[in-house]
Design an enzyme around this catalytic site. Structure first.
Site, mmCIF file in Angstrom:
data_model
loop_
_atom_site.group_PDB
_atom_site.id
_atom_site.type_symbol
_atom_site.label_atom_id
_atom_site.label_comp_id
_atom_site.label_asym_id
_atom_site.label_seq_id
_atom_site.Cartn_x
_atom_site.Cartn_y
_atom_site.Cartn_z
ATOM 1 N N SER A 139 0.827 -1.201 0.000
ATOM 2 C CA SER A 139 0.000 0.000 0.000
ATOM 3 C C SER A 139 0.864 1.254 0.000
ATOM 4 C CB SER A 139 -0.855 -0.006 1.270
ATOM 5 O OG SER A 139 -1.455 1.244 1.467
ATOM 6 N N TYR A 164 -2.271 -0.862 10.644
ATOM 7 C CA TYR A 164 -2.444 -1.468 9.315
ATOM 8 C C TYR A 164 -1.216 -1.171 8.438
ATOM 9 C CZ TYR A 164 -3.772 -1.426 4.422
ATOM 10 O OH TYR A 164 -3.766 -1.602 3.063
ATOM 11 N N LYS A 168 1.983 -3.630 6.631
ATOM 12 C CA LYS A 168 2.456 -3.633 5.238
ATOM 13 C C LYS A 168 3.968 -3.393 5.195
ATOM 14 C CE LYS A 168 -1.520 -4.354 3.211
ATOM 15 N NZ LYS A 168 -1.802 -5.677 2.634
HETATM 16 C C1 WQD Z 1 -9.229 9.382 1.070
HETATM 17 C C2 WQD Z 1 -9.399 10.849 1.408
HETATM 18 C C3 WQD Z 1 -9.787 11.241 3.747
HETATM 19 C C4 WQD Z 1 -13.642 9.298 4.022
HETATM 20 C C5 WQD Z 1 -6.685 4.146 2.906
HETATM 21 C C6 WQD Z 1 -5.516 3.308 3.323
HETATM 22 C C7 WQD Z 1 -4.763 2.844 2.110
HETATM 23 C C8 WQD Z 1 -5.652 2.126 1.160
HETATM 24 C C9 WQD Z 1 -6.898 2.880 0.859
HETATM 25 C C10 WQD Z 1 -6.473 -0.143 1.459
HETATM 26 C C11 WQD Z 1 -8.683 11.233 2.704
HETATM 27 C C12 WQD Z 1 -10.979 11.646 2.920
HETATM 28 C C13 WQD Z 1 -12.453 9.801 3.539
HETATM 29 C C14 WQD Z 1 -14.651 10.208 4.439
HETATM 30 C C15 WQD Z 1 -13.207 12.032 3.825
HETATM 31 N N1 WQD Z 1 -5.881 0.864 1.762
HETATM 32 N N2 WQD Z 1 -12.248 11.144 3.435
HETATM 33 N N3 WQD Z 1 -14.381 11.551 4.312
HETATM 34 O O1 WQD Z 1 -6.942 7.091 3.801
HETATM 35 O O2 WQD Z 1 -6.109 7.645 1.460
HETATM 36 O O3 WQD Z 1 -6.189 5.294 2.201
HETATM 37 O O4 WQD Z 1 -7.510 3.380 2.053
HETATM 38 O O5 WQD Z 1 -7.027 -0.976 1.697
HETATM 39 O O6 WQD Z 1 -3.737 2.029 2.514
HETATM 40 O O7 WQD Z 1 -4.661 4.057 4.148
HETATM 41 O O8 WQD Z 1 -8.299 6.469 1.735
HETATM 42 O O9 WQD Z 1 -10.632 6.676 1.037
HETATM 43 O O10 WQD Z 1 -10.100 6.574 3.495
HETATM 44 O O11 WQD Z 1 -9.521 8.614 2.200
HETATM 45 O O12 WQD Z 1 -13.034 13.235 3.746
HETATM 46 O O13 WQD Z 1 -15.719 9.815 4.908
HETATM 47 O O14 WQD Z 1 -10.788 11.081 1.647
HETATM 48 O O15 WQD Z 1 -9.586 12.143 4.790
HETATM 49 O O16 WQD Z 1 -8.222 12.523 2.530
HETATM 50 P P1 WQD Z 1 -6.837 6.733 2.384
HETATM 51 P P2 WQD Z 1 -9.720 7.030 2.133
#
Ligand code: WQD
Length: 380
Positions: A139, A164, A168
């Protein structure tokens, strides 16, 4: 050493990335065996995600089933049975694991048990069966808060963002160590055989590709397959999709004071079909390398190389849905970093892989999936 279109074991093959990877492999002519404990997917003898793979391929799950094992990766006996019953497995694409960032901090031992313990057991069983080829789901989270955007694979790997993320990082070390030790083991073996005047018949070396996914999103263009998170989604795209379908009231945007163009975080969203195809490209790279006697453990970014802010994504997805989606702005979420955008040159050059699906297509495909399947796989 292996037939060109060999049998691939996909762990986590009923999950979001895993099921799309199973489809890409079958479309590319590989045979596939699936392991999944169905912890994050609907439960049945033939899991619904695999039924959907058949539906897209136009095949029949009774006359040409995809071999499926409801096995947990920490279950050594279950793993041994899979390799005993499928002697032609050449490679493992390892997508199984726990992946909720927030949850990982609350139940770290469960995460270390499954992700670290399970993977080590899997690697040991692979050794026992002389299967030493692995494509691993890593990741972009391993980069932490990177010093430079876009992020090259040489960016420092840090170990502090989440439990998590640390699993990785640790697993990348495990696989690097395994690769290095396997070169040493092979050298010892060759020396001993040469000293005895015996032929070199065995290969102990591992070939491993670590795929550092950025943010896989979207769904299969058919609308039959997509992400089916259990409970309230943690990730942006499935959350937005649930808002659009009316299961959730509004999106909460976590932070608007980041040092980015509009103050919201930037991510590199990658169409899940591109992500799945990246696994086939990695497999083909391993096959090419082995045909010239090259063995290594190497990491590749799987990203589109395009940064998209949360507000950009809200706009793009609203366009696909055809109406504005409600959101509120709140404080930052712990552990988020301002920008994760891939430098995808290495994968372009060495895996012959490139993300080809646009952000608009990603949003349209996600909306097709979510509107056709408002409760995911469970209402079928
Ligand atoms: C993206 C952006 C949030 C939800 C994570 C893991 C990564 C990968 C994918 C897999 C961020 C913002 C999110 C919400 C928001 N793992 N957001 N409101 O955190 O980049 O990555 O998931 O399995 O390893 O770390 O992805 O989709 O959670 O967030 O504003 O309700 O959207 O703050 O900026 P992230 P995400």
């Amino acid at each position: 050493m292996y037939p060109t279109k060999s049998t691939i074991l996909v762990t986590g093959g009923c999950g979001y990335v895993g099921s799309h990877t199973v489809l890409s492999l079958l479309q590319s002519g590989y045979k596939v065996v699936v392991l999944d404990n169905l912890s994050n997917s609907s439960n049945s003898t033939t899991p619904e995600a695999l039924r959907r793979v058949h539906k897209i391929l136009g095949t029949n799950d009774e006359t040409s089933p995809i071999p499926f094992y409801n096995v947990d990766i920490v279950d050594r006996a279950g793993l041994v049975l899979i390799f005993e019953e499928n002697r032609d497995i050449s490679t493992v694409i390892h997508c199984a694991g726990r992946k909720a960032v927030g949850e990982s901090g609350r139940i770290p031992l469960d995460y270390y048990h499954t992700n670290i313990g399970g993977t080590v057991i899997l690697l040991q069983v692979m050794e026992e069966f002389n299967v030493r080829r692995m494509v691993f789901s890593s990741s972009a989270t391993v980069y932490g808060d990177p010093p430079k955007i876009p992020i090259p694979e040489t960016s420092p790997i840090i170990a502090s963002m989440s439990v998590y993320g640390r699993t990785k990082v640790m697993l990348e070390h495990v696989m690097n160590d395994l690769s290095v030790s396997s070169e040493w083991k092979q050298q010892q073996y060759v020396k001993e055989q040469e000293a005895k005047g015996l032929p070199i018949e065995k290969n102990y070396r591992w070939n491993i590709i670590l795929l550092r996914y950025f943010n896989p999103a979207g769904a299969h263009p058919s609308g039959f397959m997509g992400e089916d998170p259990q409970g309230v989604p943690n990730n942006l795209m499935p959350y937005l999709a649930q808002v659009a379908v009316g299961n959730l009231e509004k999106l909460t945007i976590f932070g608007s004071d980041y040092p980015t163009k509009d103050g919201t975080c930037i991510r590199d969203y990658l169409h899940v079909v591109d992500c799945a195809d990246g696994h086939v490209a990695a497999l083909e790279k391993i096959e090419r390398d082995e045909s010239v006697g090259h063995f290594e453990c190497k990491a590749y970014n799987l990203g589109a190389g395009v940064g998209c802010s949360v507000l950009d994504m809200v706009r793009a997805f609203s366009k696909a849905v055809g109406r504005d989606l409600p959101y509120v702005i709140a404080g930052r979420r712990a552990g988020d970093v301002p920008n994760l955008t891939a430098d995808s040159q290495l994968a372009n050059n060495e895996l012959n892989w490139k993300a080809v699906m646009s952000l608009d297509q990603m949003c349209e495909d996600l909306w097709r999936w979510q509107s056709n399947n408002p409760s995911g796989y469970r209402n079928k």
